[in-house]
Design a protein around this motif. Sequence first.
Motif, PDB file in Angstrom:
ATOM      1  N   THR A   1      -4.590 -34.261  34.522  1.00  0.00           N
ATOM      2  CA  THR A   1      -5.333 -35.179  35.255  1.00  0.00           C
ATOM      3  C   THR A   1      -6.489 -34.224  34.891  1.00  0.00           C
ATOM      4  O   THR A   1      -8.003 -34.949  35.163  1.00  0.00           O
ATOM      5  CB  THR A   1      -5.483 -33.665  36.664  1.00  0.00           C
ATOM      6  N   ARG A   2      -7.443 -33.494  33.658  1.00  0.00           N
ATOM      7  CA  ARG A   2      -8.233 -33.689  33.094  1.00  0.00           C
ATOM      8  C   ARG A   2      -7.979 -33.306  31.712  1.00  0.00           C
ATOM      9  O   ARG A   2      -7.774 -33.510  30.854  1.00  0.00           O
ATOM     10  CB  ARG A   2      -8.885 -32.555  34.036  1.00  0.00           C
ATOM     11  N   ASN A   3      -9.526 -34.076  30.848  1.00  0.00           N
ATOM     12  CA  ASN A   3      -9.584 -34.489  29.715  1.00  0.00           C
ATOM     13  C   ASN A   3      -9.359 -32.817  28.893  1.00  0.00           C
ATOM     14  O   ASN A   3      -8.811 -32.469  27.935  1.00  0.00           O
ATOM     15  CB  ASN A   3     -11.078 -35.419  29.114  1.00  0.00           C
TER      16      ASN A   3
ATOM     17  N   THR B   1      -9.055 -37.351  40.602  1.00  0.00           N
ATOM     18  CA  THR B   1      -7.200 -37.078  40.325  1.00  0.00           C
ATOM     19  C   THR B   1      -7.061 -35.993  40.911  1.00  0.00           C
ATOM     20  O   THR B   1      -5.733 -35.484  40.781  1.00  0.00           O
ATOM     21  CB  THR B   1      -7.391 -37.267  38.234  1.00  0.00           C
TER      22      THR B   1
ATOM     23  N   LYS C   1     -14.439 -40.777  39.454  1.00  0.00           N
ATOM     24  CA  LYS C   1     -13.414 -41.030  39.395  1.00  0.00           C
ATOM     25  C   LYS C   1     -12.372 -40.040  38.562  1.00  0.00           C
ATOM     26  O   LYS C   1     -10.610 -39.780  39.004  1.00  0.00           O
ATOM     27  CB  LYS C   1     -13.247 -42.288  38.059  1.00  0.00           C
ATOM     28  N   ARG C   2     -12.867 -39.231  37.999  1.00  0.00           N
ATOM     29  CA  ARG C   2     -12.164 -37.865  37.121  1.00  0.00           C
ATOM     30  C   ARG C   2     -11.980 -36.973  38.363  1.00  0.00           C
ATOM     31  O   ARG C   2     -10.786 -36.204  38.143  1.00  0.00           O
ATOM     32  CB  ARG C   2     -12.552 -37.870  35.688  1.00  0.00           C
ATOM     33  N   HIS C   3     -12.563 -36.785  39.034  1.00  0.00           N
ATOM     34  CA  HIS C   3     -12.527 -35.897  39.551  1.00  0.00           C
ATOM     35  C   HIS C   3     -11.676 -35.985  40.951  1.00  0.00           C
ATOM     36  O   HIS C   3     -10.729 -35.104  41.308  1.00  0.00           O
ATOM     37  CB  HIS C   3     -13.783 -35.843  40.589  1.00  0.00           C
TER      38      HIS C   3
ATOM     39  N   SER D   1     -17.753 -43.067  37.103  1.00  0.00           N
ATOM     40  CA  SER D   1     -16.720 -42.309  36.381  1.00  0.00           C
ATOM     41  C   SER D   1     -16.180 -41.027  35.872  1.00  0.00           C
ATOM     42  O   SER D   1     -15.110 -40.063  36.255  1.00  0.00           O
ATOM     43  CB  SER D   1     -17.009 -42.675  34.253  1.00  0.00           C
ATOM     44  N   GLN D   2     -16.873 -39.884  36.834  1.00  0.00           N
ATOM     45  CA  GLN D   2     -17.564 -38.373  36.776  1.00  0.00           C
ATOM     46  C   GLN D   2     -16.635 -38.522  38.016  1.00  0.00           C
ATOM     47  O   GLN D   2     -15.451 -37.595  37.919  1.00  0.00           O
ATOM     48  CB  GLN D   2     -18.283 -37.956  36.555  1.00  0.00           C
TER      49      GLN D   2
END
Length: 206
Positions: free
Chosen positions: A188-190, A170, A166-168, A163-164
């Motif tokens: 793009t980031r929480n 973006t 996947k976020r990266h 999941s980390q």
Amino acid sequence: MISHKNDKPFVCSYCDSKFRRKEHLKGHMFTHTGEKPFTCVECGSKFSRRENLKVHAHSHTGDKPFQCSQCGLRFRYRASLNRHLVTHSGDKPYKCNACPSAFTRMQSLKKHLLSHTNEKPWSCSFCDAKFKDKNGLGRHLLIHTGLKKYQCPQCEAKFQQGSQLKRHMTTHTGHKLFECPVCKAKFTRNGSLKKHLQSHGSTKVI
């Protein structure tokens, strides 16, 4: 010729199991002696039965000899095909005694039952943390080991969890997964979303 009166004349001296053929008894005896005479030439793994070696060999060759007659999907192992077949039949033979839930696999039922008992059988060997399933323990162990097995294909960044990564990703693709519930602005980031929410007088991400 073997008589029908005694169609399994070969008897195990350890457990009294009976077999029709002598070679079957010989193979069975390895389960008691611990002997593993069948060796994989690719990786050196050893097996007590020739059949198990043949199944293992598929992991090296990529062969998938077991095919679903419904959709054509192929599998390396017969057990995998059997698990897949229930997706076509819809059968859920494993039923929970505490609620109406039913499952296609026994393993899924066992995992579900923990939600009723609150039992946490998976314990961390580094600390006192306990978990309901193996996956939860695996994610927790990364805290202790520091292992980062998920690597970005675009750069050298590595992460502990998928999941980390996947976020990266973006940051490379430009996808904005985090949306402001107030004004619908996307980020793009929480962390960027949380900072933005302060402009609305809130720091809570819904």
